[in-house]
Design a protein around this motif. Sequence first.
Motif, PDB file in Angstrom:
ATOM      1  N   GLY A   1       0.812  -1.212   0.000  1.00 55.62           N
ATOM      2  CA  GLY A   1       0.000   0.000   0.000  1.00 55.62           C
ATOM      3  C   GLY A   1       0.848   1.265   0.000  1.00 55.62           C
ATOM      4  O   GLY A   1       0.577   2.210  -0.752  1.00 55.62           O
ATOM      5  N   VAL A   2       1.897   1.278   0.821  1.00 54.93           N
ATOM      6  CA  VAL A   2       2.762   2.467   0.901  1.00 54.93           C
ATOM      7  C   VAL A   2       3.517   2.654  -0.421  1.00 54.93           C
ATOM      8  O   VAL A   2       3.677   3.777  -0.904  1.00 54.93           O
ATOM      9  CB  VAL A   2       3.738   2.350   2.090  1.00 54.93           C
ATOM     10  N   LEU A   3       3.943   1.546  -1.017  1.00 55.83           N
ATOM     11  CA  LEU A   3       4.621   1.625  -2.323  1.00 55.83           C
ATOM     12  C   LEU A   3       3.684   2.244  -3.361  1.00 55.83           C
ATOM     13  O   LEU A   3       4.081   3.144  -4.114  1.00 55.83           O
ATOM     14  CB  LEU A   3       5.059   0.215  -2.763  1.00 55.83           C
ATOM     15  N   ALA A   4       2.430   1.775  -3.363  1.00 56.00           N
ATOM     16  CA  ALA A   4       1.445   2.305  -4.316  1.00 56.00           C
ATOM     17  C   ALA A   4       1.212   3.795  -4.072  1.00 56.00           C
ATOM     18  O   ALA A   4       1.209   4.595  -5.021  1.00 56.00           O
ATOM     19  CB  ALA A   4       0.133   1.534  -4.190  1.00 56.00           C
ATOM     20  N   LEU A   5       1.058   4.185  -2.798  1.00 60.18           N
ATOM     21  CA  LEU A   5       0.816   5.598  -2.477  1.00 60.18           C
ATOM     22  C   LEU A   5       1.983   6.471  -2.939  1.00 60.18           C
ATOM     23  O   LEU A   5       1.782   7.556  -3.475  1.00 60.18           O
ATOM     24  CB  LEU A   5       0.635   5.782  -0.970  1.00 60.18           C
ATOM     25  N   PHE A   6       3.210   5.991  -2.725  1.00 61.53           N
ATOM     26  CA  PHE A   6       4.386   6.776  -3.095  1.00 61.53           C
ATOM     27  C   PHE A   6       4.449   6.949  -4.619  1.00 61.53           C
ATOM     28  O   PHE A   6       4.684   8.055  -5.113  1.00 61.53           O
ATOM     29  CB  PHE A   6       5.655   6.095  -2.577  1.00 61.53           C
TER      30      PHE A   6
END
Lengths: 162, 187
Positions: free
Chosen positions: A19-24
């Motif tokens: 999720g954090v990878l996608a948000l970044f």
Amino acid sequence: MIKEIQFENKTLYFIVGIGVLALFIIGLGPGLFSSEFASSTSWQYYVFKDLCHQETARSYALNGVQMAVCTRCIGIYGSLLAGWILLPFLSYFISSQINLYKWLFSASIVLNLVDVLGNFLELWSNTNNSRLFLGIALGTSTILFLKNDFFKQLNARIRYGK
Amino acid sequence: MENEQGQISYWQSVIVGALFTALVIFVIALISGYMTINAEPTGSIISAGQLIGVLSCLIGAFGGIISTRHYAKTYNITFTIGKGAMIGLYTGLIAALISAILSQLWTFVDPGYVQGIIDSTVANMEAMTNIPEAQKTQIIEDTTTKLKDQFASLSGILIGSAISMATFGFLNLLTGMIGAKIFASED
């Protein structure tokens, strides 16, 4: 002296990591994929439209195209991603000091609020770089705060032989 | 403080956090929308009218903290960050859904709202000076079509709601973990 790390909440760790990878990646905006003209209807802006003010003057540009989030937010997402990936290694080298990390986390929130309010009340002017730095501070302190719930450092013990 | 892992329902806390977050998102989006409608065209990619100031940044992600705090304090219990993540996730999903419904209801209160946003976005693009005229016309046509798809078509509204639910769900999952750590941790 061998340190042992216990990996807990594995599913949650991988879900949050993805999720954090996608948000970044989304936060970097349409400039990541193309330097062609990007309109305000690019889907990356749409994803964050209710979460970030997306002010042009307060955002970095990638390939000449404004990112989908402001400098503070990209600092938060970037440091969350970097910290999340490094979490196993951080846990090995940094001991578990819950109270210190709680204090750091609280301090970084207060710092960001004070910075926003001070700038809003025109007591000082923050810059893109200062906002990025404070965003990184918040993201990093969040990682440290949550570290022990994913990678718990067990009591160090001496291991003999193999 | 009692350790509880499944007996007491967290849905009341989820609804409290979701309602608060949904109202905040809805009001921010509404103010932002009317600022867009009333702003002078500037020609920038994101118009100044879309802003409501730096104070709004990430405020929609606080639902997870509100819900976990409510759950921990109401029942005086501790729980894991996994449960906090779950509470935060549900809070974000429901908040985005309620906010989407409120936005649709608002189009009955002010039928000219969506068209106003489209018109002012187009006016902003017409003020751009750094691109050739032919390209600008093409961009304006594309943007108008996209905005109509986003705001006025059923598929656009459903896709937009799904994107909001995914984003708010995940960010509130994060804050749910943080909330569990602050308010319900045994550490």
